[in-house]
Motif scaffolding. Structure first.
Motif, short mmCIF file in Angstrom:
data_model
loop_
_atom_site.label_atom_id
_atom_site.label_comp_id
_atom_site.label_asym_id
_atom_site.label_seq_id
_atom_site.Cartn_x
_atom_site.Cartn_y
_atom_site.Cartn_z
N ASP A 49 0.42 -0.90 -0.08
CA ASP A 49 -0.11 0.20 -0.07
C ASP A 49 0.71 1.51 0.11
OD1 ASP A 49 -2.19 1.61 -0.82
OD2 ASP A 49 -2.95 0.47 1.62
N ALA A 50 1.19 1.19 -1.15
CA ALA A 50 2.73 2.49 -1.56
C ALA A 50 2.23 3.43 -1.33
CB ALA A 50 3.31 2.10 -2.56
N GLN A 51 1.47 4.37 -1.81
CA GLN A 51 0.46 5.10 -1.84
C GLN A 51 -0.29 5.69 -0.75
OE1 GLN A 51 -2.10 6.13 -5.82
NE2 GLN A 51 -3.72 6.28 -4.60
N SER A 52 -0.75 5.11 0.15
CA SER A 52 -1.39 5.35 0.90
C SER A 52 -0.15 5.79 2.05
CB SER A 52 -2.17 4.29 1.65
OG SER A 52 -3.46 4.18 0.39
N ARG A 53 1.32 4.51 2.30
CA ARG A 53 2.39 5.23 2.88
C ARG A 53 2.54 6.50 2.51
NH1 ARG A 53 4.92 0.98 5.25
NH2 ARG A 53 6.51 2.31 6.12
N LEU A 54 3.26 6.67 1.29
CA LEU A 54 3.50 7.45 0.84
C LEU A 54 2.08 9.30 1.12
CD1 LEU A 54 4.58 6.97 -2.10
CD2 LEU A 54 6.33 7.75 -0.39
N LEU A 55 0.87 9.21 0.79
CA LEU A 55 0.22 9.88 1.37
C LEU A 55 0.09 10.55 3.36
CD1 LEU A 55 -2.70 9.61 -1.33
CD2 LEU A 55 -1.39 11.31 -1.15
N ALA A 56 0.26 9.16 3.53
CA ALA A 56 -0.15 9.80 4.77
C ALA A 56 1.47 10.44 5.55
CB ALA A 56 0.24 8.65 5.68
N LEU A 57 2.86 10.17 5.02
CA LEU A 57 4.08 11.16 4.98
C LEU A 57 4.10 12.11 4.87
CD1 LEU A 57 6.87 10.68 6.36
CD2 LEU A 57 7.64 10.00 3.84
N ALA A 58 3.70 12.41 3.81
CA ALA A 58 3.19 13.54 3.08
C ALA A 58 2.07 14.81 3.84
CB ALA A 58 2.61 14.18 1.42
N GLY A 59 0.73 14.35 4.32
CA GLY A 59 0.19 14.62 5.94
C GLY A 59 1.28 15.05 6.64
N LYS A 60 1.83 14.24 7.41
CA LYS A 60 2.90 14.03 8.21
C LYS A 60 3.74 15.32 8.77
CE LYS A 60 3.78 10.04 9.22
NZ LYS A 60 4.86 8.64 9.92
N LEU A 61 4.54 15.53 7.24
CA LEU A 61 5.26 16.56 6.91
C LEU A 61 4.81 18.49 6.98
CD1 LEU A 61 8.33 17.61 6.56
CD2 LEU A 61 7.62 17.23 3.80
N MET A 62 3.07 18.00 6.75
CA MET A 62 2.44 19.29 6.05
C MET A 62 2.12 19.73 7.18
SD MET A 62 0.29 18.20 3.19
CE MET A 62 -1.31 19.44 3.18
N ALA A 63 1.80 18.51 7.89
CA ALA A 63 1.48 19.32 9.48
C ALA A 63 2.40 19.89 10.15
CB ALA A 63 0.89 18.14 10.67
N ALA A 64 3.57 19.23 10.35
CA ALA A 64 4.88 19.94 11.18
C ALA A 64 5.32 21.24 10.64
CB ALA A 64 6.00 18.95 10.83
N VAL A 65 5.25 21.39 9.62
CA VAL A 65 5.70 22.68 8.61
C VAL A 65 4.30 24.39 8.98
CG1 VAL A 65 5.65 23.87 6.26
CG2 VAL A 65 6.56 21.87 6.35
N GLU A 66 3.65 23.45 9.03
CA GLU A 66 1.93 24.17 9.39
C GLU A 66 2.48 25.05 11.02
OE1 GLU A 66 -1.08 25.66 8.05
OE2 GLU A 66 -0.92 24.52 6.50
N ASP A 67 3.07 23.60 11.90
CA ASP A 67 2.62 24.05 12.61
C ASP A 67 4.26 24.78 13.13
OD1 ASP A 67 0.96 22.68 14.00
OD2 ASP A 67 1.84 21.01 14.48
N GLY A 68 5.49 24.86 12.06
CA GLY A 68 6.78 25.93 12.46
C GLY A 68 7.17 25.76 11.25
N PRO A 69 6.32 26.67 9.87
CA PRO A 69 6.69 27.17 8.89
C PRO A 69 8.27 27.74 8.53
CG PRO A 69 4.92 28.62 9.19
CD PRO A 69 5.09 27.67 9.97
N ASP A 70 8.61 28.90 9.85
CA ASP A 70 9.70 29.00 9.45
C ASP A 70 10.82 28.38 9.93
OD1 ASP A 70 9.01 31.84 9.16
OD2 ASP A 70 8.84 32.11 11.55
N ILE A 71 10.79 27.52 11.20
CA ILE A 71 12.02 26.20 11.16
C ILE A 71 12.55 25.26 10.04
CG2 ILE A 71 12.32 24.27 12.35
CD1 ILE A 71 10.92 25.43 14.67
N ALA A 72 11.52 24.95 9.25
CA ALA A 72 11.17 24.23 8.29
C ALA A 72 11.73 24.99 7.25
CB ALA A 72 9.67 23.84 7.11
#
Length: 330
Positions: A49-72
């Motif tokens: 289920d590579a598609q779901s795994r990669l999309l989940a990872l993309a979502g986690k990265l997006m959440a981190a960037v939302e929480d700290g765009p300057d740090i990202a």
């Protein structure tokens, strides 16, 4: 085109105060995303289920960037020791592409596709990327041919792994096309290239220029921006370039600068306008390293930005948490 399941998350749910307090630091989450992406890209043929795994990872990265765009954004300049260049560059590109897409008011599903596309854009030349990163002599004709083939190879790898989102596949297939038709693999021009692809391509150009390689030095952010505005002006969409400059800023977060006061500091975020960023001073006018960074208002003429420096020119080393706080701890 196959639609994503309606229940697939594209944005994190609103968090309560205890959840926010308990979450890992933004920098740690970005580094974890790097390690997970490294595993997925190099083992994609064995990942169920590579598609779901990669999309989940993309979502986690997006959440981190939302929480700290300057740090990202600062990670692009100050987190270059984290793992392999080939994978780190995809993370950096995804961060910039996400912020530009958000500034363009793209829908959440579109942003998720763009981030997933950026994370997987170079899967067709991962091993070659690592070889090129460590070589000192000129690129051979065979290596150049492999570079030109990697978008098609990458899209094929993703299809075989079960990726069915055609917009995502287009992001990988077309991210080296240019506005004037000089790109590859098809030599498409202008309006034929999807905006999602153009966003990734522009982020890719910037992040590649400010990253150090074994065979060339990294450019200062202001040099990279100048290249995009001048040398690459026929290759990129001017509308996107204008948005990119607004998002990244003339003095990007993480840039090391000397102020009119003679002090040296790091751009910690946006300020009152594009020429007056927020700066945390690390070295006083007398050349002495400060025990605690001091915020300067660069909109004040006495503290205006005089020039941008490399870390070597500035002669200063620091840890990201000293500038951006606890969320910037690894």
């Amino acid at each position: 085109m196959e639609q994503r399941p309606a229940d697939m998350p594209v944005q994190p749910a609103p968090q309560t105060a205890p959840e926010i307090a308990a979450r890992p630091p933004v920098l740690r989450r970005i580094n974890e995303a790097h390690r997970e992406l490294d595993y997925l890209l190099f083992n994609l043929d064995r990942v169920p289920d590579a598609q779901s795994r990669l999309l989940a990872l993309a979502g986690k990265l997006m959440a981190a960037v939302e929480d700290g765009p300057d740090i990202a954004l600062a990670c692009i300049l100050h987190n270059q020791d984290e793992g392999s260049y080939a994978v780190r560059h995809c993370i950096d590109t995804a961060v910039v592409a996400m912020l530009v897409a958000r500034a363009l008011d793209k829908l959440p599903n579109q942003i998720l596709t763009i981030v997933a596309g950026a994370l997987t854009m170079n899967i067709g030349m991962l091993h070659k990327h690592e070889q090129l990163q460590t070589r000192l002599n000129a690129i051979s004709q065979d290596e150049l041919a492999a570079i030109h083939a990697h978008p098609e190879v990458g899209a094929d790898i993703l299809r075989r792994a079960g990726i069915t989102d055609e917009e995502w596949l287009d992001c990988v297939l077309l991210h080296h096309e240019n506005e004037d038709g000089s790109g590859y693999p098809y030599g498409w021009t202008g309006e034929r290239i999807p905006v999602t692809v153009k966003i990734i391509a522009l982020a890719d150009r910037y992040c590649a220029r400010v990253s150090s390689r074994s065979y060339r030095r990294s450019l200062l952010p202001i040099e990279a921006l100048r290249d995009i505005l001048l040398a690459d002006q026929h290759l990129v969409d001017p509308m996107l370039t204008a948005c990119f400059i607004r998002v990244v800023g003339m003095y990007p977060t993480g840039a090391v600068v000397r102020l009119a006061s003679g002090e040296i500091g790091v751009v910690s975020g946006k300020g009152s306008d594009s020429t007056a960023p927020a700066v945390q001073v690390l070295v006083g006018a007398d050349g002495v390293l400060l025990g605690t960074p001091v915020m300067r208002d660069t909109g004040n003429a006495g503290y205006g930005v005089r020039e941008m420096l490399s870390s070597e020119q500035a002669g200063v080393r620091f840890r990201m948490w000293q500038v951006w706080g606890e969320d910037a701890r690894p």
